[in-house]
Design a protein around this motif. Structure first.
Motif, mmCIF file in Angstrom:
data_model
loop_
_atom_site.group_PDB
_atom_site.id
_atom_site.type_symbol
_atom_site.label_atom_id
_atom_site.label_comp_id
_atom_site.label_asym_id
_atom_site.label_seq_id
_atom_site.Cartn_x
_atom_site.Cartn_y
_atom_site.Cartn_z
ATOM 1 N N ARG A 30 0.860 -1.176 0.000
ATOM 2 C CA ARG A 30 0.000 0.000 0.000
ATOM 3 C C ARG A 30 0.904 1.237 0.000
ATOM 4 O O ARG A 30 1.890 1.293 0.729
ATOM 5 C CB ARG A 30 -0.899 0.016 1.236
ATOM 6 N N TYR A 43 -2.708 -1.558 9.324
ATOM 7 C CA TYR A 43 -3.394 -2.680 8.689
ATOM 8 C C TYR A 43 -4.894 -2.547 8.939
ATOM 9 O O TYR A 43 -5.328 -2.242 10.054
ATOM 10 C CB TYR A 43 -2.864 -3.983 9.281
ATOM 11 N N ARG A 50 -4.134 -11.381 11.693
ATOM 12 C CA ARG A 50 -3.154 -12.015 10.812
ATOM 13 C C ARG A 50 -2.582 -13.293 11.422
ATOM 14 O O ARG A 50 -1.841 -14.011 10.765
ATOM 15 C CB ARG A 50 -2.037 -11.019 10.502
ATOM 16 N N PHE A 56 -5.631 -13.019 3.930
ATOM 17 C CA PHE A 56 -5.035 -11.683 4.028
ATOM 18 C C PHE A 56 -3.981 -11.681 5.128
ATOM 19 O O PHE A 56 -4.301 -11.904 6.303
ATOM 20 C CB PHE A 56 -6.110 -10.629 4.312
ATOM 21 N N THR A 58 0.273 -9.930 6.087
ATOM 22 C CA THR A 58 1.291 -8.948 5.729
ATOM 23 C C THR A 58 2.650 -9.601 5.895
ATOM 24 O O THR A 58 2.772 -10.676 6.486
ATOM 25 C CB THR A 58 1.222 -7.678 6.599
ATOM 26 N N GLU A 65 1.146 -6.000 1.930
ATOM 27 C CA GLU A 65 0.024 -6.935 1.965
ATOM 28 C C GLU A 65 0.392 -8.258 1.286
ATOM 29 O O GLU A 65 1.151 -8.284 0.323
ATOM 30 C CB GLU A 65 -1.183 -6.338 1.255
ATOM 31 N N LEU A 89 -9.374 -6.092 -1.066
ATOM 32 C CA LEU A 89 -8.326 -5.220 -0.545
ATOM 33 C C LEU A 89 -8.553 -3.776 -0.989
ATOM 34 O O LEU A 89 -8.465 -2.838 -0.179
ATOM 35 C CB LEU A 89 -6.950 -5.696 -1.018
#
Length: 489
Positions: A30, A43, A50, A56, A58, A65, A89
């Motif tokens: 991003r 995030y 996560r 999804f 990181t 991402e 996203l």
């Protein structure tokens, strides 16, 4: 008669190989439009923790991402789900955020690097991240790319076992998977030629240009020996299955690697537990790590790239080759030669040209007997292979280098990022509002990390922990599943 029998065996083999299962994972940053650098927004709280969300994640930075599809019965289905994840996203991006469509990161000022190193919200990963930073510096691990996973049907393993007189199913799995891994590793130079797409660095502090002046643009910094790779004394050779396992295990046990995931080779053999457990339990799938992000494909990788990989997997089994140590070393050198030249430069090495042309002939022959549903796509991949030999400007890297302006791709990347964010957000709004669909519930399930399978247009199968539910209408999923939110998001 013998020729007819051989052809029947070949068609059966091709049929099983065509039924491989695929998954795709893409890493992407991003980026904030206001700073034109890595986003400092946290995030998204629309995604569940996560720690367990399989879709999804990181990576090294909070802006980096990871979108991960489930395994699918075809590469086309995997790519379709990747597009759904991209839409989801995009729907969570802030107004001044876009997704950076390149493997090489945007320009970072000193304060951006400081922020990168001091802001990290996954304490369970912190020690490993600190180790990676100290060993490799901050820039290597913010390069991004695409990983493709592939597993084979059991019927193919049994067929391979019988043909090679192997008693153990696990042994047959390991040998076949390693045969494919070695073949793809030996042809990495070709994937770099066709799909390499990291021609320049936006960051002089990463030392790439400083240490190697006057060579940009190149085909792929990331895929070269100077890119996303292990240090020279930690390289793994694809000689045979047993030595592959021993090399990784040795590097972990002797603290050259923090853990086995620090191996950054072009192909990994994957299974449950430590890498040495593959000997007894067998390889479950392969992870191919050979693709730079394709900025001309909305999802970061094209169907053509996936089809070419599939074709090369088929070639590795149907036209198996016993690669020597010398040939493998030579192929590594070829990869660097191709990665570190101008993206539009013709291949001039006569030996590489002979191998390239022989491969075109082999793959064209394979096309005769592949199942009909793959014929047109595979033909397109072979046509691309043929055309780019004489016209490298048609490769992804050849097209990308034309977008360089004043020694940078930033203007191009931000333009693509803005347009793509708008397009994907519109697609997402349409997707979840589509009449008589379960798309709204499906999208929420993926955000929450609930394992989700589309049974058909009217049914979803949801699994979370030890609970499962068959859904036939849109629902608010918090009514069905207690998410036990994790404060470490």
């Amino acid at each position: 008669m013998a020729q007819n029998i051989d052809r029947l065996k070949r068609k059966r083999l091709l049929s099983f190989l065509s039924d491989a299962t695929f998954g795709v994972e893409i890493e992407e940053h991003r980026v904030q439009l206001s700073t034109q650098s890595l986003s400092r927004y946290p995030y998204s709280n629309e995604f569940e923790s996560r720690r367990f969300n399989p879709y999804f994640q990181t990576d090294f930075s909070e802006s980096q991402e990871e979108l991960v599809t489930a395994p699918h019965s075809s590469s086309a289905e995997a790519l379709a789900q990747l597009h759904e994840l991209q839409m989801i996203l995009a729907s969570t991006l802030k107004k001044d955020e876009v997704v950076w469509p390149l493997s090489m990161p945007p320009h970072l000022e000193n304060e951006d690097v400081d922020y990168l190193l001091t802001h990290f919200e996954r304490p369970w990963y912190q020690k490993y991240r600190d180790y990676l930073t100290q060993k490799y510096g901050p820039y290597q691990h913010i390069m991004t790319g695409v990983h493709v996973s592939m597993s084979l049907p059991d019927e193919l393993i049994y067929l391979y076992s019988g043909q090679n007189k192997l008693v153990s199913f696990v042994d047959a799995k390991n040998r076949l998977y390693f045969q494919i891994a070695k073949h793809i590793a030996a042809y990495r130079w070709l994937f770099t030629f066709l799909f390499g797409a990291s021609p320049l660095t936006e960051n002089q502090d990463d030392k790439l240009v400083t240490n190697h002046p006057d060579i940009e643009p190149v085909r792929s910094w990331r895929s070269s020996s100077l890119g996303f790779t292990n240090q020279s004394h930690d390289q793994i050779q694809y000689l045979d299955f047993e030595s592959y396992i021993k090399q990784i295990d040795y590097l972990v046990e002797n603290h050259h690697f923090y853990e086995q995931s620090e191996f950054y080779g072009p192909v990994r053999l994957k299974g449950k537990g430590a890498v040495k457990s593959l000997v007894d339990n067998g390889t479950d799938y392969l992870e191919f790590r050979i693709f730079d992000t394709d900025p001309f494909s909305i999802d970061g990788i094209s169907q053509r790239a996936l089809d070419f990989l599939h074709l090369m997997v088929i070639d590795s089994v149907v036209n198996s080759k016993d690669w020597t140590r010398e040939e493998l070393h030579k192929s590594e050198a070829w990869n660097d030669d191709i990665a570190l030249v101008h993206p539009s430069e013709l291949i001039k090495n006569d030996e590489i040209l002979a191998v390239y042309e022989d491969l075109i002939t082999r793959l064209s022959t394979l096309l005769i007997d592949v199942p009909d549903f793959l014929k047109s796509r595979f033909k397109e991949a072979i046509d691309y292979l043929t055309e780019t030999l004489s016209s490298p400007r048609l490769t992804v890297g050849g097209r990308l280098q034309k977008k360089i302006s004043h020694g940078s791709l930033s203007e191009f990347a931000l333009y693509i990022g803005k347009n793509r964010a708008e397009q994907l957000k519109k697609e997402f709004d349409y997707f979840i509002s589509k009449k008589d669909s379960l798309n709204r519930t499906y999208a929420q399930a993926l955000k929450l990390g609930i394992e989700t399978e589309k049974i058909n247009h009217y049914q979803l199968y949801l699994k979370f922990g030890d609970r499962s539910q068959l859904i036939d209408h849109n629902v608010e999923l918090s009514n069905y599943f207690d998410q036990n939110k994790d404060i470490n998001h």
